[in-house]
Design a protein around this motif. Structure first.
Motif, short mmCIF file in Angstrom:
data_model
loop_
_atom_site.label_atom_id
_atom_site.label_comp_id
_atom_site.label_asym_id
_atom_site.label_seq_id
_atom_site.Cartn_x
_atom_site.Cartn_y
_atom_site.Cartn_z
N LEU A 125 -21.39 -20.66 -5.40
CA LEU A 125 -21.17 -22.14 -5.81
C LEU A 125 -20.51 -22.82 -4.76
N TYR A 126 -20.99 -24.04 -4.37
CA TYR A 126 -20.35 -24.80 -3.38
C TYR A 126 -20.09 -26.12 -3.91
N VAL A 127 -18.53 -26.04 -3.97
CA VAL A 127 -17.96 -27.52 -4.45
C VAL A 127 -17.66 -28.41 -3.42
N SER A 128 -18.17 -29.51 -3.71
CA SER A 128 -18.14 -30.70 -2.54
C SER A 128 -16.91 -31.94 -3.13
N GLY A 129 -16.11 -32.19 -2.64
CA GLY A 129 -15.25 -33.38 -2.96
C GLY A 129 -15.32 -34.33 -1.99
N GLU A 130 -16.20 -34.24 -0.99
CA GLU A 130 -16.25 -35.20 0.16
C GLU A 130 -17.68 -35.92 0.25
N GLU A 131 -18.71 -34.95 0.21
CA GLU A 131 -19.83 -35.25 0.32
C GLU A 131 -20.92 -35.14 -0.77
N SER A 132 -21.95 -35.95 -0.83
CA SER A 132 -22.84 -35.73 -1.80
C SER A 132 -23.77 -34.55 -1.59
N ARG A 142 -31.89 -29.54 7.98
CA ARG A 142 -31.71 -29.52 9.52
C ARG A 142 -31.38 -28.34 10.21
N LEU A 143 -30.59 -27.61 9.51
CA LEU A 143 -30.31 -26.21 10.18
C LEU A 143 -31.48 -25.15 9.93
N GLY A 144 -32.38 -25.63 8.91
CA GLY A 144 -33.30 -24.44 8.86
C GLY A 144 -32.91 -23.38 7.89
N LEU A 145 -32.08 -23.59 6.84
CA LEU A 145 -31.25 -22.89 6.23
C LEU A 145 -31.96 -22.61 4.88
N ASP A 146 -32.16 -21.22 4.15
CA ASP A 146 -32.68 -21.08 2.97
C ASP A 146 -31.41 -21.00 2.00
N VAL A 147 -31.32 -22.11 1.21
CA VAL A 147 -30.16 -22.25 0.48
C VAL A 147 -30.40 -22.54 -0.95
N GLY A 148 -31.56 -22.14 -1.48
CA GLY A 148 -32.25 -22.27 -2.55
C GLY A 148 -31.34 -21.79 -3.82
N ALA A 149 -30.47 -20.71 -3.70
CA ALA A 149 -29.71 -20.11 -4.65
C ALA A 149 -28.15 -20.56 -4.65
N VAL A 150 -28.08 -21.59 -3.90
CA VAL A 150 -26.66 -22.34 -3.81
C VAL A 150 -26.49 -23.40 -5.01
#
Length: 203
Positions: A125-132, A142-150
């Motif tokens: 779970l990635y909670v963001s209070g500053e970015e969309s 851009r970093l080429g990361l696989d974050v499909g399960a985030v």
């Protein structure tokens, strides 16, 4: 995180607390020492026995304490793991600080991707209070990361975060950043000392 009125079990010998009853305390090894307690953060003593009396802490000899190997989670960065003493400890909190723009959010999304690779199953779970959500996804692309399960949750409300934790039961939670989170129970202005203390304690 134990909510008001929830039940926890505390060892009468060493004070170890956990959400489920066990016959043997995993901290000190004492048998049949876990007592049912009710969490009431508004009381003078937050832990109350089922009969309403307060739970008193007792000292325990260090020789009786059993060291538990909680295991560590690699962040995917050798330097980050070294700073954390070999990786992130399970059921622990790590506060990452620094000036704006030095790469804290980038480090966090990279860590999320690395943990997902090593974890057999589970979500982050990635909670963001500053970015969309689109900004976070764009950085990962851009970093080429696989974050499909985030799972991305854009909110400032503590209550939204707690609900998401209950429903997802993630293997890791990233809050970016804690100073933007607020609860109506501690006022309406984020970033105050009272808000930070209250929100951090609830999480």
């Amino acid at each position: 995180m134990a909510k008001k009125g929830s039940v926890v079990y505390k060892c009468s010998n060493c004070g170890y607390t956990q959400p489920k009853w066990l016959g043997k305390c995993p901290e000190c090894g004492e048998w049949n020492s876990l007592e049912e307690c009710i969490v009431d953060p508004n009381a003078a003593s937050p832990l109350l026995k089922s009969d309403g009396s307060a739970v008193k802490a007792k000292p325990v000899p260090m020789s009786k304490i059993i060291v538990q190997d909680e295991g560590r989670i690699s962040t995917g960065s050798a330097e980050f793991d070294r700073v954390l003493g070999g990786g992130a400890t399970k059921r622990s909190a790590v506060l990452i600080g620094g000036e704006p723009g030095i790469g804290k959010s980038t480090l966090l999304i990279q860590t999320a991707a690395s943990v997902l690779k090593s974890a057999e199953k589970g979500r982050i779970l990635y909670v963001s209070g500053e970015e969309s959500a689109s900004q976070i996804k764009g950085r990962a692309v851009r970093l080429g990361l696989d974050v499909g399960a985030v799972e991305i949750l854009c909110t400032l409300r503590l209550e939204d975060i707690l609900d998401a934790l209950d429903s997802l039961n993630p293997v890791m939670v990233i809050i970016d950043s804690i100073q933007t989170v607020y609860s109506v129970q501690a006022g309406l202005v984020p970033g105050t000392v009272n808000q930070l203390k209250y929100c951090a304690n609830e999480l």
